[in-house]
Design a protein around this motif. Structure first.
Motif, PDB file in Angstrom:
ATOM      1  N   ALA A   8      28.464  19.276  15.046  1.00  0.00           N
ATOM      2  CA  ALA A   8      27.731  19.446  13.785  1.00  0.00           C
ATOM      3  C   ALA A   8      27.824  18.196  12.932  1.00  0.00           C
ATOM      4  O   ALA A   8      26.830  17.774  12.319  1.00  0.00           O
ATOM      5  N   ASN A   9      29.005  17.577  12.883  1.00  0.00           N
ATOM      6  CA  ASN A   9      29.179  16.335  12.118  1.00  0.00           C
ATOM      7  C   ASN A   9      28.309  15.220  12.685  1.00  0.00           C
ATOM      8  O   ASN A   9      27.744  14.421  11.938  1.00  0.00           O
ATOM      9  N   VAL A  15      21.102  12.697  11.014  1.00  0.00           N
ATOM     10  CA  VAL A  15      20.068  13.060  10.042  1.00  0.00           C
ATOM     11  C   VAL A  15      20.146  12.137   8.830  1.00  0.00           C
ATOM     12  O   VAL A  15      19.117  11.656   8.337  1.00  0.00           O
ATOM     13  N   SER A  16      21.344  11.839   8.366  1.00  0.00           N
ATOM     14  CA  SER A  16      21.516  10.935   7.219  1.00  0.00           C
ATOM     15  C   SER A  16      21.009   9.532   7.543  1.00  0.00           C
ATOM     16  O   SER A  16      20.330   8.899   6.726  1.00  0.00           O
ATOM     17  N   LYS A  17      21.328   9.040   8.741  1.00  0.00           N
ATOM     18  CA  LYS A  17      20.883   7.714   9.146  1.00  0.00           C
ATOM     19  C   LYS A  17      19.365   7.661   9.275  1.00  0.00           C
ATOM     20  O   LYS A  17      18.722   6.704   8.837  1.00  0.00           O
ATOM     21  N   SER A  18      18.772   8.687   9.841  1.00  0.00           N
ATOM     22  CA  SER A  18      17.314   8.721   9.990  1.00  0.00           C
ATOM     23  C   SER A  18      16.627   8.835   8.628  1.00  0.00           C
ATOM     24  O   SER A  18      15.587   8.209   8.402  1.00  0.00           O
ATOM     25  N   ALA A  19      17.205   9.600   7.723  1.00  0.00           N
ATOM     26  CA  ALA A  19      16.637   9.718   6.374  1.00  0.00           C
ATOM     27  C   ALA A  19      16.683   8.374   5.654  1.00  0.00           C
ATOM     28  O   ALA A  19      15.720   7.990   4.975  1.00  0.00           O
ATOM     29  N   LEU A  81      16.058   6.747  15.719  1.00  0.00           N
ATOM     30  CA  LEU A  81      17.446   6.405  16.054  1.00  0.00           C
ATOM     31  C   LEU A  81      18.318   6.199  14.819  1.00  0.00           C
ATOM     32  O   LEU A  81      19.540   6.120  14.922  1.00  0.00           O
ATOM     33  N   GLY A  82      17.692   6.063  13.651  1.00  0.00           N
ATOM     34  CA  GLY A  82      18.440   5.836  12.423  1.00  0.00           C
ATOM     35  C   GLY A  82      18.928   4.408  12.275  1.00  0.00           C
ATOM     36  O   GLY A  82      19.916   4.161  11.586  1.00  0.00           O
TER      37      GLY A  82
END
Length: 94
Positions: A8-9, A15-19, A81-82
């Motif tokens: 999950a981490n 998701v944070s990197k892609s955002a 890939l972020g």
């Protein structure tokens, strides 16, 4: 439970990197002040001072150390890939 939490981490980090990459996607070519947050054989990383985004310094990273304030130009992003890539331009203007 630990394996599920680790998975999950990992998803949350991706998701944070892609955002962050999506946030900067339309700003390729712009310049920013940054601070070096990591420097090793694996790569050199910098965090922007005005936007809480970190990326890899792929050009001009030679001789940089953690804590150096630098001026960077955003050269590319890969939202899937972020990845966020910068080129070092010189010392920070701040």
């Amino acid at each position: 439970c630990t394996e599920e939490e680790d998975a999950a981490n990992k998803v949350e980090r991706q998701v944070s990197k892609s955002a962050a990459a999506m946030l900067l996607e339309h700003r390729i070519g712009e310049q920013f002040d940054a601070v070096v947050t990591g420097a090793s054989a694996k790569g050199t990383w910098a965090r922007l001072l005005t936007i809480p985004v970190e990326g890899r310094v792929v050009h001009g990273f030679e001789g940089l150390d953690v804590g150096n304030r630098i001026r960077v130009q955003l050269t590319s992003v890969d939202v899937d890939l972020g990845y966020i890539d910068f080129r070092k331009l010189g010392p920070s203007e701040h």
